[in-house]
Motif scaffolding. Structure first.
Motif, PDB file in Angstrom:
ATOM      1  N   ASP A   5      92.449 -48.157 -86.136  1.00 28.06           N
ATOM      2  CA  ASP A   5      92.878 -47.337 -86.284  1.00 28.06           C
ATOM      3  C   ASP A   5      93.703 -46.508 -87.862  1.00 28.06           C
ATOM      4  N   PRO A   6      93.441 -46.521 -88.667  1.00 27.13           N
ATOM      5  CA  PRO A   6      94.324 -45.793 -89.504  1.00 27.13           C
ATOM      6  C   PRO A   6      95.572 -45.467 -89.201  1.00 27.13           C
ATOM      7  N   VAL A  11     101.398 -45.148 -88.167  1.00 25.49           N
ATOM      8  CA  VAL A  11     102.654 -45.178 -86.638  1.00 25.49           C
ATOM      9  C   VAL A  11     103.286 -46.464 -86.759  1.00 25.49           C
ATOM     10  N   ALA A  12     102.568 -46.945 -86.571  1.00 21.54           N
ATOM     11  CA  ALA A  12     102.992 -48.230 -86.432  1.00 21.54           C
ATOM     12  C   ALA A  12     103.965 -48.505 -87.409  1.00 21.54           C
ATOM     13  N   ARG A  13     103.952 -48.788 -88.380  1.00 19.96           N
ATOM     14  CA  ARG A  13     104.585 -48.849 -89.811  1.00 19.96           C
ATOM     15  C   ARG A  13     105.309 -47.766 -90.152  1.00 19.96           C
ATOM     16  N   MET A  14     105.603 -46.193 -89.745  1.00 17.86           N
ATOM     17  CA  MET A  14     106.790 -45.507 -89.443  1.00 17.86           C
ATOM     18  C   MET A  14     107.704 -46.238 -88.188  1.00 17.86           C
ATOM     19  N   LEU A  15     107.569 -46.468 -87.500  1.00 20.26           N
ATOM     20  CA  LEU A  15     107.896 -46.802 -85.793  1.00 20.26           C
ATOM     21  C   LEU A  15     109.133 -48.565 -86.919  1.00 20.26           C
TER      22      LEU A  15
END
Length: 71
Positions: A5-6, A11-15
């Motif tokens: 899911d985009p 969120v993974a990139r932000m983390l």
């Protein structure tokens, strides 16, 4: 875990950026753009590295749930 899911990918990139900024605060260096500069530009934040980290954590959806309340 597979992220398809985009929103999950965002969120993974932000983390990942958050963790990179934490390491930069501790003194780690690397070539290329810093996580600090990426976060400041993409999320229009200002301040010191610590201030930007605090503000950025508030922007991450479900941050407390993801990190189980630990920072």
């Amino acid at each position: 875990m597979i992220l398809t899911d985009p929103d999950q990918i965002a969120v993974a990139r932000m983390l990942t950026l958050r963790k990179g900024l934490q390491l930069e605060i501790k003194g780690m260096r690397h070539s290329g753009r810093s996580c600090y500069s990426i976060i400041k530009k993409e999320f229009d934040l200002t301040g010191t590295r610590a201030q930007v980290l605090e503000k950025f954590e508030q922007l991450i959806p479900n941050f407390e749930e993801i990190t189980n309340g630990s920072r």
